[in-house]
Design a protein around this motif. Sequence first.
Motif, short mmCIF file in Angstrom:
data_model
loop_
_atom_site.label_atom_id
_atom_site.label_comp_id
_atom_site.label_asym_id
_atom_site.label_seq_id
_atom_site.Cartn_x
_atom_site.Cartn_y
_atom_site.Cartn_z
N CYS A 176 34.54 -29.27 -17.11
CA CYS A 176 34.86 -29.36 -15.68
C CYS A 176 35.86 -28.27 -15.29
N PRO A 177 35.41 -27.02 -15.23
CA PRO A 177 36.32 -25.91 -14.87
C PRO A 177 36.58 -25.86 -13.37
N ARG A 178 37.32 -26.80 -12.86
CA ARG A 178 37.57 -26.90 -11.41
C ARG A 178 38.29 -25.66 -10.91
N GLY A 179 37.78 -25.15 -9.79
CA GLY A 179 38.39 -23.97 -9.20
C GLY A 179 38.03 -22.68 -9.90
N ARG A 180 37.16 -22.73 -10.90
CA ARG A 180 36.73 -21.53 -11.63
C ARG A 180 35.23 -21.34 -11.38
N ASP A 181 34.89 -20.78 -10.22
CA ASP A 181 33.49 -20.70 -9.80
C ASP A 181 32.62 -19.92 -10.77
N ALA A 202 27.79 -37.28 -20.02
CA ALA A 202 29.23 -37.33 -19.77
C ALA A 202 29.71 -36.17 -18.89
N GLN A 203 28.79 -35.37 -18.38
CA GLN A 203 29.17 -34.16 -17.64
C GLN A 203 29.18 -34.43 -16.13
N ASN A 204 30.14 -35.23 -15.70
CA ASN A 204 30.19 -35.66 -14.30
C ASN A 204 30.36 -34.49 -13.33
N GLU A 205 31.16 -33.51 -13.70
CA GLU A 205 31.39 -32.37 -12.81
C GLU A 205 30.12 -31.53 -12.66
N ILE A 206 29.39 -31.36 -13.74
CA ILE A 206 28.14 -30.60 -13.69
C ILE A 206 27.11 -31.35 -12.84
#
Length: 285
Positions: A176-181, A202-206
């Motif tokens: 989950c690399p938030r803010g790292r487009d 388990a990859q909720n952000e993806i």
Amino acid sequence: DKLPEPPAMYHGTGPGHHSEAYEEVLERNSLQRRELGWSQFTDSWRTALDIKPEVFLQVAAYGVDTLRIFLCLPPERAIELGLTHLLDVAGSGATPQAKLAITVAQKLLRDVECIVPLLEAVVDKDAADVSARIAAVKWLLLTVLPEREALTMLSGVGRIDEKAVQQLVHAKVMLCPRGRDEIMRRVVAIMVGLDGNDVLAAQNEIKRFLLETTTPLSALLCDNRARVGRAIVSFMFSPDHVEQLKRKEAGRAVSEGFARMLGYDVLRWQALEGDDAQAAEPHRV
């Protein structure tokens, strides 16, 4: 005559004191740059870190081998510890903890740049655990370093390829690399091509990205020869999302892109016609 007093004897004060003494020994040995009990660390930290995180960072900052102590941790624990305690590296180091975080990150980056290429070259192909730990350290740096440094690293020793992503997913690391487009884009491009029904479990952000993106599916792939794997198909067209997809409330760009590539609208069970059918590339699905 007064009898001589016996020498003072130490009887201990319980497990808490023994733990504290052990940590003090670790800190002293680190400051003196002595070799540490690496195999002992690997065994005892397999289930939990038995020293305070602050002590771990002290050892990492001032010990003889910053990379090696991180490699003693399982992938998910290394990333969890780093994301909890190294997020100050982008700051100015105004506090002692922030200064410590910056020192650890800088030394870890230096070790990765100097040692990891050689380490990857000599690690046995069957040593999946070591490879996964190396991948975890690189991922940690990509997510905590200032974005400019992370992007520079991404094009060099910090490159993330399909093997690294698969190792991290297998180790149950949440990507989950938030803010790292740019980092997110590269990870998604790899994830879209993976097989396996549980890859995205388990990859909720993806998953959130795939449901919300307006980028066409073809543009999410690595290149014009990359294929769509089973993982994204299992996720997008699962019973949990079918009704949302039909109403175009979520996942529209990905589901429509999938139909264009396949030449078939799986939501309505009908083949595309005309130019859409001719432009289809079903061999990529």
